[in-house]
Design a protein around this motif. Structure first.
Motif: not given
Ligand SMILES: Nc1ncnc2c1ncn2[C@@H]1O[C@H](COP(=O)(O)OP(=O)(O)O)[C@@H](O)[C@H]1O
Ligand SMILES: [Mg+2]
Length: 616
Positions: A70-73, A188-194, A301-313
């Motif tokens: 979470l801190l990394v995100a 789930l909290w960061l991103d429901l889909g992932l 991320v490319a299409s802008g619907s996800l933040e890079l930090g969230v993907l990294a986390a």
């Protein structure tokens, strides 16, 4: 996948004597359903609060550990943009927070390890104590069949595998389960889909775990049986080292042990293979899930619907999620072998003594008169060993208090069986054995131990001094009393000649004591115990003729006033008897005063004549 070898096919390769028909030849005694779980519960119950404490410590520790991604995100999505505006605050906060989490989780882990080690040590201490106490309380016939090798295996290997589970396995399990819960919630909290992708991957993982558990359970049970068989063979060989040498059994034993060792090796290999299959399978699932998330996440991320930090986390979390899966395998490993061990221990602890302690014990009536002897009655006694036919069939015998009776008869006639029934090593299948009118089955155990003492051929000495060994039946005896008993039996001379006299350790160098001397110590022990009924079962058989003579001279002192059953094949003993019983096939065929029988024409007269001739 190849199927693993089952114990049944292994048995075919064992020598005939190792094959199991009797349940006692198997390692797992019939265990009542639920006994294993009940045992585990009863072990953990006294430490419920400490178990809770350790769980709370682990919960907190996991919270500290899982804060990392979470801190990394936050760093990627907030602290880095802030840095562009020359705001260093958020980044420093992240760095400090990361360090703090590491420190806190380290401290909590330390506390957890300490607390859980204490719990596991206490559980094991309790379990070892229970095994020892229970085994000691079980009847002689149990020990004749279960053998000391199996008992050793129960209280060493099996307890050890429970230790592994408690010390390492449980921590793994709790860590894995907690991180699964935490991480899934975070994802789930960061991103429901992932989060959903991660949850879907749990299904094949779960199936994999179940499959492994089933297969590994079988393998581990076979493995621990194989280990026990090696120990049993080892102990048996070393216990019987003299006959092994005498009959040149070494090569045969080597071959038998090699078969058992190979079986142990094979089951070990099977266990490793199962583990390898599991690890490979779980990694495959894990990497597939990571690949799917990276792929899908990158497009988003490319299409802008996800933040890079969230993907990294999310990727960091996933790695953390799947890493412990190997360790879950380890846990299942130690769980399987501990479960197999615990099942065996529970089976042992479920055995009830075939000679139970009375529920409402009775005392003996007060002694009549000065003399210690008591009346012995066999009333319609039938008896058969568990394996084999009836040894005594409707056996009746009355020994008046203070009588010395010699029992003679050929080998296998049932003389020792008679003695063991009187000492209550076994209970009759029908009828009663009475001591001054009290059935041995209801007689209080201390009264029985004090009342009836048996000296046998084996004359076992425990580690400790000669004096300790004499005083076993009366630990509070003074040195003077011990010496008096030894003198009465003619053992004083040889004991005094030992390096440290009565304080000589019987197991140390220089304390070596011959078989005949051991018997003298056993006699002194019996005399000091001062029983009402004394049974001597071939107790002078290791003595030489002068030694036996000496004991015989002493015997009149030793036996005076006691009820005594003297079983001997050297008929010289008969001279001190008031009465002689000749036993054949579990029956008394002659009964009378020695001089009467000798003067008669029966079996004893023949025996006595033959014996007299052999002396001449
Ligand atoms: N522990 C045992 N288990 C099964 N059978 C036994 C056991 N001990 C003795 N027996 C059998 O009981 C019979 C009587 O044995 P025992 O009382 O030892 O005879 P004795 O002492 O007169 O030589 C024998 O047939 C023997 O094989
Ligand atoms: Mg015998």
């Amino acid at each position: 996948m190849t199927t693993t070898a089952t114990p049944a096919t292994d048995d075919d390769q064992l020598p005939r004597t190792q094959q199991a028909d009797d349940p006692f030849d198997r390692d797992v005694l019939p265990t009542p359903p639920g006994a294993t779980a009940a045992l585990l519960r009863s072990l953990l119950a006294p430490m419920r609060s400490r178990v809770t404490l350790t769980t709370v410590l682990l919960l907190l520790q996991q919270a500290a550990v899982q804060a990392g991604p979470l801190l990394v995100a936050y760093a990627i999505d907030n602290a880095v943009p802030a840095l562009r505006d020359h705001d260093h605050g958020p980044l420093i906060a992240v760095a400090v927070g990361y360090l703090l989490c590491a420190l806190v989780s380290g401290g909590l882990q330390f506390a957890f390890i300490e607390a859980s080690a204490r719990v596991s040590q206490d559980v094991l201490l309790d379990l070892r104590g229970r095994i020892f106490r229970h085994a000691q309380a079980l009847s002689v016939d149990f020990h004749e069949r279960y053998t000391s090798g199996r008992l050793i295996s129960r209280s060493t290997t099996d307890v050890e595998s429970l230790r592994e589970l408690l010390d390492e396995g449980l921590q793994e399990l709790v860590t894995v389960v907690l991180s699964f819960v935490y991480i899934s919630a975070m994802l789930l909290w960061l991103d429901l889909g992932l989060g959903a992708v991660a949850l879907v991957s749990f299904v094949p993982l779960y199936l994999l775990v179940r499959l492994y558990q089933r297969r590994a359970g079988r393998v581990y049970r076979a493995r621990s049986t194989a280990i026990a068989a090696v120990i049993v063979k080892f102990v048996e060989t070393m216990n019987g080292i003299r006959p092994v040498r005498a009959f040149r059994r070494e090569a045969a034993n080597d071959a038998e042990l090699a078969v058992l060792n190979r079986r142990h090796e094979r089951t070990n290999g099977d266990a490793l293979l199962e583990m390898a299959r599991y690890v490979i399978g779980s990694r495959l699932v894990a990497n597939t899930a990571v690949a799917a998330i990276v792929l899908w996440g990158a497009y988003r991320v490319a299409s802008g619907s996800l933040e890079l930090g969230v993907l990294a986390a999310a990727v960091l979390f996933l790695r953390r999620l799947y890493d412990p899966i190997d360790r879950l395998g380890m846990f299942l490993n130690s769980y399987q072998s501990a479960a197999a061990s615990l099942e065996k221990i529970a089976g042992l602890l479920a055995q009830t003594p075939s000679v139970p302690e009375p529920s409402a014990p009775r005392e003996l009536p007060p002694s009549k008169g000065e003399l210690p002897g008591r009346e012995v009655v066999f009333d319609g006694v039938r008896f058969a060993y568990r394996t084999g036919g009836e040894v005594l069939a409707r056996f009746d015998l009355t020994l008046p208090a203070g009588q010395t009776v010699a029992v003679v008869g050929s080998t296998g006639a049932g003389k020792s069986t008679l003695a063991k029934l009187l000492a209550r090593f076994y209970d009759p299948s029908e009828g009663r054995v009475l001591l001054d009118g009290v059935d041995l089955r209801v007689l209080a155990v201390p009264e029985l131990r004090r009342g009836v003492v048996m000296v046998t051929q084996e004359a076992f000495l425990f580690s400790g001094t000669v004096a300790d060994n004499i005083a076993i039946g009366r630990p509070d005896a003074t040195r003077e009393e011990i010496e008096r008993a030894a003198k009465a039996i003619g053992a004083h001379e040889f004991i005094s000649a030992l390096p440290d006299g009565y304080d000589t350790d019987v197991r140390k160098r220089g304390g070596r004591i011959s078989a005949g001397q051991r018997q003298l110590v056993a006699f002194a022990r019996a005399l000091l115990a001062d029983p009402a009924v004394l049974i001597l079962d071939e107790a002078t058989s290791s003595l030489d003729i002068p030694g036996e003579r000496a004991v015989q001279r002493a015997m009149s002192t030793v036996l005076r006033g006691r009820t005594a059953v003297v079983i001997a094949h050297r008929l010289s003993t008969v001279e001190i008897a008031d009465r002689v019983l000749v036993m054949e096939h579990g029956r008394i065929v002659e009964d009378g005063r020695p001089d009467e029988l000798i003067a008669g024409t029966g079996r004893f007269a023949d025996l006595h004549r033959a014996w007299r001739d052999s002396l001449a």
